[in-house]
Design a protein around this motif. Structure first.
Motif, mmCIF file in Angstrom:
data_model
loop_
_atom_site.group_PDB
_atom_site.id
_atom_site.type_symbol
_atom_site.label_atom_id
_atom_site.label_comp_id
_atom_site.label_asym_id
_atom_site.label_seq_id
_atom_site.Cartn_x
_atom_site.Cartn_y
_atom_site.Cartn_z
ATOM 1 N N HIS A 165 6.496 -3.647 8.107
ATOM 2 C CA HIS A 165 6.261 -4.761 9.031
ATOM 3 C C HIS A 165 5.092 -5.627 8.557
ATOM 4 O O HIS A 165 5.129 -6.864 8.667
ATOM 5 C CB HIS A 165 5.980 -4.227 10.432
ATOM 6 C CG HIS A 165 5.553 -5.280 11.404
ATOM 7 N ND1 HIS A 165 6.426 -6.204 11.938
ATOM 8 C CD2 HIS A 165 4.329 -5.565 11.926
ATOM 9 C CE1 HIS A 165 5.759 -7.012 12.752
ATOM 10 N NE2 HIS A 165 4.491 -6.640 12.767
ATOM 11 N N ARG A 166 4.044 -5.007 8.030
ATOM 12 C CA ARG A 166 2.893 -5.784 7.553
ATOM 13 C C ARG A 166 3.293 -6.739 6.427
ATOM 14 O O ARG A 166 2.875 -7.906 6.403
ATOM 15 C CB ARG A 166 1.786 -4.831 7.060
ATOM 16 C CG ARG A 166 0.494 -5.551 6.646
ATOM 17 C CD ARG A 166 -0.518 -4.578 6.060
ATOM 18 N NE ARG A 166 -0.118 -4.097 4.736
ATOM 19 C CZ ARG A 166 -0.352 -4.774 3.600
ATOM 20 N NH1 ARG A 166 -0.938 -5.954 3.628
ATOM 21 N NH2 ARG A 166 0.023 -4.247 2.444
ATOM 22 N N LEU A 167 4.106 -6.248 5.520
ATOM 23 C CA LEU A 167 4.519 -7.071 4.385
ATOM 24 C C LEU A 167 5.631 -8.043 4.741
ATOM 25 O O LEU A 167 5.724 -9.142 4.170
ATOM 26 C CB LEU A 167 4.969 -6.168 3.236
ATOM 27 C CG LEU A 167 3.870 -5.331 2.576
ATOM 28 C CD1 LEU A 167 4.479 -4.256 1.692
ATOM 29 C CD2 LEU A 167 2.935 -6.219 1.764
ATOM 30 N N PRO A 221 6.938 -9.413 8.217
ATOM 31 C CA PRO A 221 6.790 -9.420 9.684
ATOM 32 C C PRO A 221 8.102 -9.515 10.444
ATOM 33 O O PRO A 221 8.142 -9.162 11.635
ATOM 34 C CB PRO A 221 5.910 -10.656 9.928
ATOM 35 C CG PRO A 221 5.135 -10.830 8.657
ATOM 36 C CD PRO A 221 6.090 -10.430 7.572
ATOM 37 N N ARG A 271 0.861 -1.184 0.000
ATOM 38 C CA ARG A 271 0.000 0.000 0.000
ATOM 39 C C ARG A 271 0.901 1.239 0.000
ATOM 40 O O ARG A 271 1.269 1.763 1.048
ATOM 41 C CB ARG A 271 -0.916 -0.032 1.220
ATOM 42 C CG ARG A 271 -1.830 -1.255 1.231
ATOM 43 C CD ARG A 271 -2.806 -1.256 2.391
ATOM 44 N NE ARG A 271 -2.160 -1.348 3.683
ATOM 45 C CZ ARG A 271 -2.594 -2.105 4.690
ATOM 46 N NH1 ARG A 271 -3.674 -2.858 4.525
ATOM 47 N NH2 ARG A 271 -1.965 -2.110 5.850
ATOM 48 N N ALA A 319 5.111 0.731 9.685
ATOM 49 C CA ALA A 319 4.007 -0.216 9.853
ATOM 50 C C ALA A 319 3.773 -1.017 8.582
ATOM 51 O O ALA A 319 3.496 -2.227 8.628
ATOM 52 C CB ALA A 319 2.737 0.531 10.254
ATOM 53 N N GLU A 320 3.880 -0.376 7.427
ATOM 54 C CA GLU A 320 3.650 -1.099 6.171
ATOM 55 C C GLU A 320 4.771 -2.085 5.888
ATOM 56 O O GLU A 320 4.529 -3.200 5.405
ATOM 57 C CB GLU A 320 3.495 -0.102 5.018
ATOM 58 C CG GLU A 320 3.209 -0.736 3.667
ATOM 59 C CD GLU A 320 1.861 -1.440 3.585
ATOM 60 O OE1 GLU A 320 1.568 -1.991 2.504
ATOM 61 O OE2 GLU A 320 1.105 -1.454 4.581
#
Length: 434
Positions: free
Chosen positions: A417-419, A421, A17, A414-415
């Protein structure tokens, strides 16, 4: 690199994103402000730099609102050069400091432009010189930088040669103001750096109704009016580079919708560099996908002068390659938010990585980084690049200013980490910074 027929996303590949392009957002804001009527900018970047640019435009007389929760910005332009007096705060935004004075010079009245200490340190002398030769009355601080005082009475235009050896933003600012001059402008920039950004400027100007031609390297902009335009902003290709690089060094994959073969952003060419480094790259009409291969391949020399905002991404992951990587043609990157060559070299050395650098080049040798504290120098691209090195190496690297990413992507950590981990969101990240 391979090119395929359009599809929404590649099956099974995580979708990043990525927020809108800063370069496109701020150029479109200015062009909309210069046009009569209301333009709608969909999916704009909402970050420190673009909010600063919006605020600066309101000081010049444009009216800005939103249609939905920041999903669409409505810009009601003034259809001409602005009227002073006005004091314009540019914050850290180099685009505001370089694009807005030429726009103001086509209007009437007194304007004062100023910004942060970081922006005051960036070069503006080429722009001040060009505006003076076009007939504007400009008084700049010592060294030709901000604060800058402008006494505007419109610009006739004419022919001019511009020193663009330190920044293409000087050229873009003059070009966007050119239709508002009395006779148009013919501009020659023989030492132009970062040409893709000027191509982006010209493409957007044409979308907003400007008449722009090029012959023998000279750009001619005819006088006329811009027209209001609705525009969807592409995801930021420079920001996408960190996620593409993360895929390359982890063996994973990332797809970015909205960046494809028709992109206006030269920095998408970064994926060609990753392909040379062994990643698998697929570009369609509407998406770009990068998948990591069997490790990062080095042993090459690449000129990244036209895509210098991404050289740090490559340099930061280069220690993970199997052979040295040399990047050249990037001397103007020493004059950005920080001296970016020095910042990358110093931080890599702090990690125990062997580095050689010169006026316009850097060579990074393979080596496992050691844990270190990364000095970001308030530069968002240093923070983002070394975050990818931390992910790819598995070595804890502490950013001294993780929140500086809010300049272009407040949700970066945050992004990532989301993609991926395995990436640990740093303490005191952008949420606290904001």
């Amino acid at each position: 690199m391979t090119t395929e027929a359009p599809r929404t996303v590649r099956e099974g590949t995580p979708v990043a994103r990525i927020p809108g392009s800063k370069s496109l957002t701020n150029r479109a804001l200015l062009l909309a402000a210069a046009a009569p009527g209301t333009s709608r900018l969909r999916a704009p970047l909402v970050s420190d730099d673009t909010v600063a640019f919006r605020t600066a435009l309101t000081a010049l007389g444009a009216r800005l609102g939103t249609d939905g929760p920041d999903d669409c910005w409505e810009v009601t332009g003034i259809g001409r050069g602005p009227a002073g007096p006005a004091r314009v705060w540019c914050a850290d935004a180099g685009t505001a400091g370089r694009f807005l004075p030429p726009f103001a010079a086509t209007g009437h009245g007194t304007f004062v432009f100023d910004g942060s200490e970081q922006l005051r340190a960036r070069p503006h002398g080429g722009l001040v010189d060009a505006l003076t030769r076009l007939g504007a009355r400009v008084r700049a601080a010592d060294g030709g930088g901000l604060p800058l005082r402008l006494e505007a009475a419109g610009l006739d235009g004419g022919e001019i040669t511009v020193d663009a050896s330190t920044s293409s933003q000087h050229v873009s600012g003059l070009l966007m103001a050119a239709p508002l001059t009395r006779h148009g402008l013919t501009l020659d920039a023989p030492a132009l750096v970062s040409r893709p950004y000027v191509d982006m400027t010209l493409a957007l100007m044409r979308r907003f109704g400007a008449r722009a031609d090029e012959s023998a390297g000279r750009l001619t902009i005819r006088p006329g009016r811009y027209r209001p335009t609705d525009l969807t902003i592409e995801p930021d290709a420079s920001t996408a580079s960190y996620f593409f690089a993360a895929a390359a060094v982890t063996g994973g994959g990332v797809t970015v919708p909205g960046l494809g073969t028709g992109s206006l952003q030269g920095d998408l060419r970064f994926v060609d560099v990753l392909a040379e480094a062994g990643a698998r790259v697929t570009v369609t009409a509407g998406t770009t996908t990068v998948t990591g291969g069997d490790g990062l391949r080095g042993g090459f020399d690449v000129d990244m002068g036209d895509i210098s905002d991404t050289f740090m991404t490559l340099a930061a992951i280069a220690p993970l390659a199997d052979a040295p990587v040399t990047i050249h043609g990037i001397g103007h990157a020493r004059l950005k938010e920080s001296d970016r060559i020095d910042a990358v070299a110093a931080n890599l050395r702090a990690c125990g990585v062997r580095v050689e650098d010169g006026p316009d080049r850097i060579t990074v040798h393979p080596g496992r980084p050691a844990p270190a504290r990364i000095t970001c120098r308030r530069d968002h691209r240093i923070a983002m690049s070394f975050s990818v090195l931390a992910l790819g190496s598995g070595v804890p690297l502490q950013l001294d200013d993780p929140g500086c990413v809010s300049k272009t992507f407040p949700g970066f950590h945050a992004e990532l980490h989301r993609l991926f981990p395995a990436y640990a969101i740093p303490e005191h990240s952008e949420e606290e910074h904001r």
